[in-house]
Structure formats: structure tokens, C-alpha cells
Write an enzyme that holds these catalytic residues in place. Structure first.
Site, PDB file in Angstrom:
ATOM      1  N   GLY A  40       0.421  -0.798   5.436  1.00  0.00           N
ATOM      2  CA  GLY A  40      -0.062  -2.175   5.241  1.00  0.00           C
ATOM      3  C   GLY A  40      -1.396  -2.510   5.865  1.00  0.00           C
ATOM      4  O   GLY A  40      -1.983  -3.548   5.567  1.00  0.00           O
ATOM      5  N   CYS A  70       8.284  -0.467  -1.946  1.00  0.00           N
ATOM      6  CA  CYS A  70       7.208  -0.801  -1.028  1.00  0.00           C
ATOM      7  C   CYS A  70       6.349  -1.863  -1.699  1.00  0.00           C
ATOM      8  O   CYS A  70       5.737  -1.605  -2.750  1.00  0.00           O
ATOM      9  CB  CYS A  70       6.379   0.450  -0.742  1.00  0.00           C
ATOM     10  SG  CYS A  70       4.943   0.138   0.290  1.00  0.00           S
ATOM     11  N   THR A  72       3.630  -3.077  -0.600  1.00  0.00           N
ATOM     12  CA  THR A  72       2.208  -2.758  -0.427  1.00  0.00           C
ATOM     13  C   THR A  72       1.725  -1.860  -1.562  1.00  0.00           C
ATOM     14  O   THR A  72       0.661  -2.092  -2.148  1.00  0.00           O
ATOM     15  CB  THR A  72       2.012  -2.062   0.941  1.00  0.00           C
ATOM     16  OG1 THR A  72       2.574  -2.895   1.954  1.00  0.00           O
ATOM     17  CG2 THR A  72       0.550  -1.837   1.233  1.00  0.00           C
ATOM     18  N   CYS A 176       8.110  -7.373   2.563  1.00  0.00           N
ATOM     19  CA  CYS A 176       7.901  -5.975   2.983  1.00  0.00           C
ATOM     20  C   CYS A 176       9.293  -5.417   3.242  1.00  0.00           C
ATOM     21  O   CYS A 176      10.098  -6.045   3.945  1.00  0.00           O
ATOM     22  CB  CYS A 176       7.069  -5.928   4.262  1.00  0.00           C
ATOM     23  SG  CYS A 176       7.067  -4.307   5.070  1.00  0.00           S
TER      24      CYS A 176
HETATM   25  N1  DGL Z   1       7.669  -1.219   3.502  1.00  0.00           N
HETATM   26  C1  DGL Z   1       6.385  -1.393   2.919  1.00  0.00           C
HETATM   27  C2  DGL Z   1       6.245  -2.682   2.148  1.00  0.00           C
HETATM   28  O1  DGL Z   1       7.215  -3.131   1.564  1.00  0.00           O
HETATM   29  C3  DGL Z   1       5.161  -1.002   3.719  1.00  0.00           C
HETATM   30  C4  DGL Z   1       5.138  -1.203   5.176  1.00  0.00           C
HETATM   31  C5  DGL Z   1       3.964  -0.481   5.757  1.00  0.00           C
HETATM   32  O2  DGL Z   1       3.933   0.749   5.651  1.00  0.00           O
HETATM   33  O3  DGL Z   1       3.041  -1.153   6.275  1.00  0.00           O
HETATM   34  O4  DGL Z   1       5.195  -3.262   2.065  1.00  0.00           O
END
Ligand code: DGL
Length: 214
Positions: A40, A70, A72, A176
Site C-alpha cells: 500500500g 487485495c 490495492t 484493505c
Molecule cells: N491487503 C491488501 C489490500 O487489501 C494490501 C495491504 C498492503 O500490502 O499494504 O489492500
């Protein structure tokens, strides 16, 4: 049927667990990018370079669908990944629409990584679904790493949730997947003031729809 689930780290593991529970007949192949989590705070180009070989592995191992667990990656890269890999992708993005529909105060709070909040897709979701709604976007830049390293600072989370509730937010969007691990904590911290929304039920429904077309 083999289904891939991807995230930078621990977030996708939560999503994969929910998928396995809901659809035990699937063979779920989970992959994460431990060397580069958190995503992120990285550039889109960098993230793209990291995920390409991993998606190639999913295809090579015979996954018929890949869940991009994810926000992101989904908000910044899903179009490119759809063009690059001829396998159906199920994305995960912040649930602005349900939150904007459910709010009674007209204020919602989106907790997400900086890269998600800066994405064109996220801005588009707000234009599409949150016209006239105030959208709070607190700085959650260190949350994914806190979850990843199992060092969640409850007081830090409490300060952000209290502030959002004090500003009138009655819907808190977990944008997230890492934050799914602290959903219960956020529920407790916002109890009686806000509802917490996360996408796993919607992801499972969408995955079932995609599988039914294969
Ligand atoms: N779990 C991920 C998301 O939903 C990314 C978190 C990360 O790696 O910063 O955005």
C-alpha cells in the site's frame, strides 16, 4: 476446481479461509508476497512487477479463477492483469456503494491503504456511488504492517475510529483485506455508533457466479 487467491500478505489468508469455509469443494491455492508486503505504500509500477510472475504461477498451476484479495492491486491494476492473463479475476475493492446506501448520517469512513485511496478506480467509485456523501479517509498507512507483524496498537486504532465516529460516520468500510483480522476490534470500538462493512460475502457470491459460467 482449482481457484487462486492472492494478496501481498495476511489479508488474503483471511479471504481464502472464508472461501474455503463457504465452498469446501474448491481447491484453494493461496499465494502471498512476503518479500514485498506491504504494497500500500509502493508505486503501481513496482507492485505490477511483483504480481505478474505470481499470476503467471496461478495460470501455470491450472487455477481456473483467481481472486485478487487485495484492494490495492484490484483498484490499481485489475484492468492490466485482465488483459495480461486470460483467466477470470474476481477483484476486491472498497465497498463504497453499500456504505453510501446504508448511511443515515450521510457520513462514511473508508479505511484503506494510501495506494488504494490514490487510485483512479477508488475516485471513480466515489463519483459513481457517494455523491452528496461525506467520505472520511483517515490515515491507515501503517495498519497493514501492524497486522502483518502481529503488532496491532489498539489505542492507535481507537483514536482513528473514535475520530471518525465523532465526525458522524455510521458506516466504516474495511478497504484493505489485512483489516479483516481486526474487524472484531473495530466492531467493539465503534459499537452502537457505526456498522463495519467488509467484502467477503460479496466476494464469495461473485466467485460462485464466475464459477457457474465456466
Ligand atoms: N491487503 C491488501 C489490500 O487489501 C494490501 C495491504 C498492503 O500490502 O499494504 O489492500
Amino acid at each position: 476446481m482449482k481457484v487462486g487467491v492472492f494478496d501481498s500478505g495476511a489479508g488474503g489468508r483471511h479471504v481464502a479461509d472464508s472461501i474455503k469455509k463457504a465452498m469446501p469443494e474448491l481447491e484453494v491455492v493461496y499465494k502471498e508476497d512476503r518479500d514485498h508486503v506491504p504494497y500500500g505504500v509502493r508505486s503501481i509500477e513496482e507492485i505490477h512487477g511483483f504480481v505478474k510472475p505470481i499470476f503467471q504461477e496461478f495460470v501455470g498451476e491450472g487455477c481456473r479463477v483467481v481472486v485478487v484479495a487485495c484492494n490495492t492491486v484490484t483498484t490499481n491494476l485489475i484492468q492490466e492483469l485482465r488483459e495480461e492473463f486470460k483467466v477470470p479475476l474476481v477483484g476486491v475493492e472498497p465497498m463504497i456503494k453499500p456504505a453510501a446506501t446504508a448511511t443515515k448520517t450521510g457520513v462514511i469512513c473508508v479505511c484503506a491503504t494510501p495506494r488504494t485511496l490514490q487510485s483512479a478506480r477508488y475516485q471513480e467509485l466515489k463519483v459513481l456511488y457517494a455523491q452528496g456523501i461525506e467520505v472520511l479517509e483517515p490515515d491507515c498507512g501503517d495498519w497493514a504492517l501492524m497486522v502483518e507483524t502481529n503488532q496491532v496498537d489498539r489505542n492507535h486504532i481507537k483514536t482513528i475510529i473514535d475520530d471518525a465516529c465523532a465526525k458522524g460516520a455510521d458506516q466504516i468500510v474495511l478497504g484493505c483485506t489485512h483489516y479483516h483480522w481486526i474487524e472484531e476490534m473495530i466492531n467493539q470500538l465503534s459499537a452502537g455508533r457505526a456498522e463495519v462493512i467488509q467484502p467477503e460475502p460479496a466476494v464469495i457470491r461473485q466467485l460462485a457466479r464466475v464459477i457457474s459460467t465456466l
